[in-house]
Write a protein that holds these residues in place. Structure first.
Motif, PDB file in Angstrom:
ATOM      1  N   ALA A  89      -7.514  -3.267   5.811  1.00  0.00           N
ATOM      2  CA  ALA A  89      -7.394  -2.157   4.859  1.00  0.00           C
ATOM      3  C   ALA A  89      -7.377  -0.834   5.610  1.00  0.00           C
ATOM      4  N   SER A  93      -1.694   0.328   5.563  1.00  0.00           N
ATOM      5  CA  SER A  93      -1.570  -0.933   4.828  1.00  0.00           C
ATOM      6  C   SER A  93      -1.460  -0.673   3.319  1.00  0.00           C
ATOM      7  N   PHE A  94      -2.117   0.393   2.860  1.00  0.00           N
ATOM      8  CA  PHE A  94      -1.969   0.763   1.445  1.00  0.00           C
ATOM      9  C   PHE A  94      -0.518   1.161   1.159  1.00  0.00           C
ATOM     10  N   CYS A  97       1.708  -1.994   1.402  1.00  0.00           N
ATOM     11  CA  CYS A  97       1.465  -2.877   0.262  1.00  0.00           C
ATOM     12  C   CYS A  97       2.083  -2.308  -1.013  1.00  0.00           C
ATOM     13  N   PHE A 158      -2.054  -8.929   3.018  1.00  0.00           N
ATOM     14  CA  PHE A 158      -2.765  -7.699   2.671  1.00  0.00           C
ATOM     15  C   PHE A 158      -4.157  -8.024   2.153  1.00  0.00           C
ATOM     16  N   ASP A 159      -5.103  -7.176   2.486  1.00  0.00           N
ATOM     17  CA  ASP A 159      -6.463  -7.316   1.977  1.00  0.00           C
ATOM     18  C   ASP A 159      -6.416  -7.331   0.444  1.00  0.00           C
ATOM     19  N   VAL A 162      -6.820  -4.032  -1.195  1.00  0.00           N
ATOM     20  CA  VAL A 162      -5.643  -3.177  -1.070  1.00  0.00           C
ATOM     21  C   VAL A 162      -4.628  -3.551  -2.147  1.00  0.00           C
TER      22      VAL A 162
END
Length: 329
Positions: A89, A93-94, A97, A158-159, A162
């Motif tokens: 995260a 990555s946000f 995603c 992805f987490d 997230v």
């Protein structure tokens, strides 16, 4: 093999923020502001029954989402545990995603307009002849099965937190584009983002506007895949076969009911497949019945022609035969 895998409790999913619920008071405030402006300007932007139907549909949908929260993000967690790679995260990555989710939303949205089964999960959002902020509340109660379109994003590693946040922001973005009070924005914004102007085209029932502008947050997908159309004249909102009911149950299930009726009349597997996954409006059963009726009429016409013909052969006088009407010498 699953000893080191995380559970919903391990990642504290119960405490994750529900951004949509936080935003709900602001959304309702903006609805009433827009409604008030339309009354002041004497515009027919809102209808009380339509608003109540949209609100009921939206509230029930929030309840369904809450009930399915464990399942939905259980799937996300399962996918995250399944893949050997992990994307931590971070700010990037946000962003990544969110783009991945929006790409998946484009295709989920497009398929929902191009295949009748999926259209039944989405038609509730389109069956209002109005276009205002409250239309964003009209999310079908069966739309949650479209989670299948987001599994590839979940499998990217992805987490889950997230994914959870990005998914909510993507849904929340849809609210502000449902209005006629925001006209075209500066060209860079109109080029890259989905705006009210773009989405008004999407909600049109006019033939030349149909099946355009599927993008949720980014309109670039439509530009890339050839489904973009700019707004020209004011659209006629709603669906091509308007509904006259304000009953939330009917608004959610009338297309499912029609599908079941057609399936009962299907004669073979090919028709079943066409009914479920053909384009909405293909009228598979109706067109087949029309063809059968035309064939019966043709056969009846052919039978009438045959029956009106003489039953036996017509005698022919050969030139070298003596006529029976001529006396012999």
């Amino acid at each position: 093999m699953f000893e080191n895998h995380l559970s919903m409790e391990d990642i504290g999913a119960d405490n994750w923020p529900n951004i949509i619920l936080w935003a709900a008071p602001v959304m309702f405030l903006l609805v009433f502001v827009e409604w008030g402006i339309s009354l002041y300007q004497k515009k027919d932007t809102y209808d009380k029954k339509d608003f109540l139907a949209a609100t009921t549909i939206g509230l029930v949908n929030v309840g369904i989402s809450a009930l399915l929260k464990v399942f939905t993000f259980g799937v996300a967690l399962f996918c995250w545990n399944l893949v050997p790679w992990k994307i931590p995260a971070t700010a990037w990555s946000f962003v990544a995603c969110f783009f991945a989710i929006d790409f998946a939303r484009y295709w989920a949205h497009r398929v929902a307009h191009e295949q009748r089964f999926w259209w039944a999960t989405h038609i509730t959002h389109h069956n209002s002849s109005k276009y205002n902020f409250s239309v964003s509340f009209r999310l079908g109660w069966t739309q949650h099965i479209k989670i299948i379109f987001f599994v590839p994003v979940m499998l990217m590693g992805f987490d889950p937190f997230v994914f959870f946040i990005c998914h909510q922001i993507a849904v929340l973005y849809q609210f502000w584009i449902h209005t006629e009070y925001i006209q075209k924005l500066p060209r860079p914004i109109e080029f890259f983002f989905t705006t009210p102007s773009h989405h008004r085209v999407h909600h049109a029932s006019d033939a030349h506007y149909l099946d355009k502008n599927y993008g949720s947050t980014f309109i670039i997908w439509d530009r890339i895949f050839g489904t973009f159309m700019p707004e020209a004249e004011r659209p006629t909102y709603g669906i091509t076969k308007p509904v006259t009911s304000y009953n939330p149950i009917y608004l959610n299930f009338h297309e499912w009911s029609d599908i079941v009726k057609d399936l009962k009349k299907a004669k073979n597997r090919k028709e079943v497949f066409q009914i479920l996954f053909g384009k909405p409006g293909d009228e598979v059963i109706k067109n087949r019945e029309l063809r059968e009726r035309a064939e019966r009429q043709r056969q009846t016409a052919d039978t009438e022609v045959v029956s009106s013909s003489p039953s036996g052969p017509t005698p022919v006088l050969v030139s070298n035969e003596n006529s029976l009407l001529k006396k012999e010498d």
